[in-house]
Design an enzyme around this catalytic site. Structure first.
Site, short mmCIF file in Angstrom:
data_model
loop_
_atom_site.label_atom_id
_atom_site.label_comp_id
_atom_site.label_asym_id
_atom_site.label_seq_id
_atom_site.Cartn_x
_atom_site.Cartn_y
_atom_site.Cartn_z
CD GLU A 123 39.62 23.16 39.30
OE1 GLU A 123 39.03 22.30 39.96
OE2 GLU A 123 40.71 23.65 39.63
CE LYS A 168 43.27 33.65 40.55
NZ LYS A 168 44.38 34.13 39.72
N GLY A 180 45.60 32.27 31.25
CA GLY A 180 45.73 32.01 29.82
C GLY A 180 44.38 31.64 29.22
N1 HSE Z 1 44.52 37.65 36.07
C1 HSE Z 1 44.56 36.31 36.59
C2 HSE Z 1 45.99 35.93 36.80
C3 HSE Z 1 43.87 35.40 35.64
O1 HSE Z 1 46.88 36.57 36.23
O2 HSE Z 1 46.27 35.00 37.55
C4 HSE Z 1 43.63 34.02 36.16
O3 HSE Z 1 42.81 34.01 37.30
#
Ligand code: HSE
Length: 342
Positions: A151, A226, A323
């Protein structure tokens, strides 16, 4: 049901999850009958400890906070490397939170293959192995009858993957678009207030938002991983990161942002996946958006994703994109999912 967990990696996200496990122990037991102990941590920088009967998590967290490593932990066996910990510890859940590597997925991919092969559940926030090897790993988990859940690879703990896979399972997701990197959205927001690129990047690192190598954030590779995960897992695509045209925010100057502001616009780094003649494609690129675009109003470390579906039209989720506790929470979500909590 009682589980034994091993942490492979103990950086920001690992510590976030460990904090939640410490603080919610009674709540999780009372509400879901979920019992657990953490029996191993192996981190290349902070060191490694294996204690069969389980750690005192408060002690471990305080030690890492104070000294930056586990050397002072006075019980258990020290010095096991990550693969030995996966293979030989008594853990039945491997929490894979080593740093993301989008080029070849290592070392995470080796940890995950070994764990699934040993019939251990894997929960991870590591984007590299999922972006590169999702099909292989989910098949390996299925064959070994264990969970492989991730997730937190997209939008930290904000529901995205499991929401799409379970609640939206009956819908055909035709398009996914949104802001999927917390660091760059934070930077673009602060730069629009006049702060310099270097200062706001340093702040994002300090707040635990940025990747270990923040190039991944600012050059768009994190958003690229992503959107590949979403395209393959949710839309049935077969993309590799290098199939996705990707541009980050490194060329956007304070002057560009000030000019955009004068014109009533903001820069946002947008990931997009869509279907074209039945084939799933994706791209990552900064775009100028006006106040009539919902993404204009999504600021700071907040992310947003819109799923365009056949049955429901558009469904949008908005929430933290990065975070420590927020990303740690995604691992708790996965843990509860395969425990069967409702
Ligand atoms: N480095 C990533 C961001 C962390 O800033 O979105 C979370 O996946």
């Amino acid at each position: 049901m009682s589980y034994r967990l091993a942490f492979i990696g103990f950086g920001v996200v690992g510590q976030g999850f460990a904090t939640l496990l410490r603080d919610k122990k009674e709540f999780l037991m009372a509400k879901f009958g979920l019992d657990y102990k953490v029996t191993a941590i192996s981190d290349p920088v902070k060191g490694s400890v294996y204690q069969e009967e389980g750690f005192d998590l408060s002690k471990v967290l305080a030690l890492v906070e104070e000294s930056g490593n586990l050397d002072g932990y006075d019980k258990g066996v020290k010095g096991w490397d990550s693969l030995k910990t996966v293979n030989e510890s008594n853990a039945d859940v491997i929490v894979e939170v080593s740093p993301t590597n989008i080029e070849n997925g290592e070392p995470g991919i080796s940890h995950i293959r070994a764990a699934l092969g040993k019939k251990k559940h894997v929960i991870t926030t590591n984007k590299g192995p999922v972006a590169l090897f999702y099909r292989e790993l989910s098949e390996l988990a299925r064959k070994n009858n264990v969970a492989f859940m991730f997730e937190g690879t997209v939008l930290s703990g904000t529901p995205a993957i499991n929401l799409a896979l379970s609640t939206l399972a009956g819908a055909d997701v035709q398009d996914i678009k949104g802001i999927m990197n917390g660091t760059t959205n934070y930077m673009l927001t602060k730069m629009a207030e006049g702060q310099s690129y270097d200062a706001v990047l340093a702040e994002a690192q300090k707040l635990g938002y940025a990747e270990t190598k923040p190039d991944a954030d600012v050059k768009g590779w994190d958003a690229q991983a992503k959107i590949v995960i979403l395209a393959n897992v949710v839309m049935g695509g077969d993309l590799k990161p290098n199939h996705v045209p990707t541009k980050g925010i490194t060329e956007i100057t304070l002057d560009d942002i000030a000019q955009a502001k004068k014109n009533g616009k903001k820069y946002r780094l947008i990931g997009h996946a869509w279907k074209e003649s039945g084939v799933v494609r994706a791209e990552v690129s900064p775009a100028l958006v006006g106040a009539d675009d919902f993404l204009y109003h999504v600021s700071g470390v907040t992310n947003a994703l819109t799923f365009a579906t056949d049955a429901l039209n558009k469904v949008t989720i908005v929430g933290p994109g990065a975070g420590k506790i927020e990303t740690g929470f995604s691992l708790l979500t996965d843990f509860l999912s395969f425990h069967g909590a409702r």
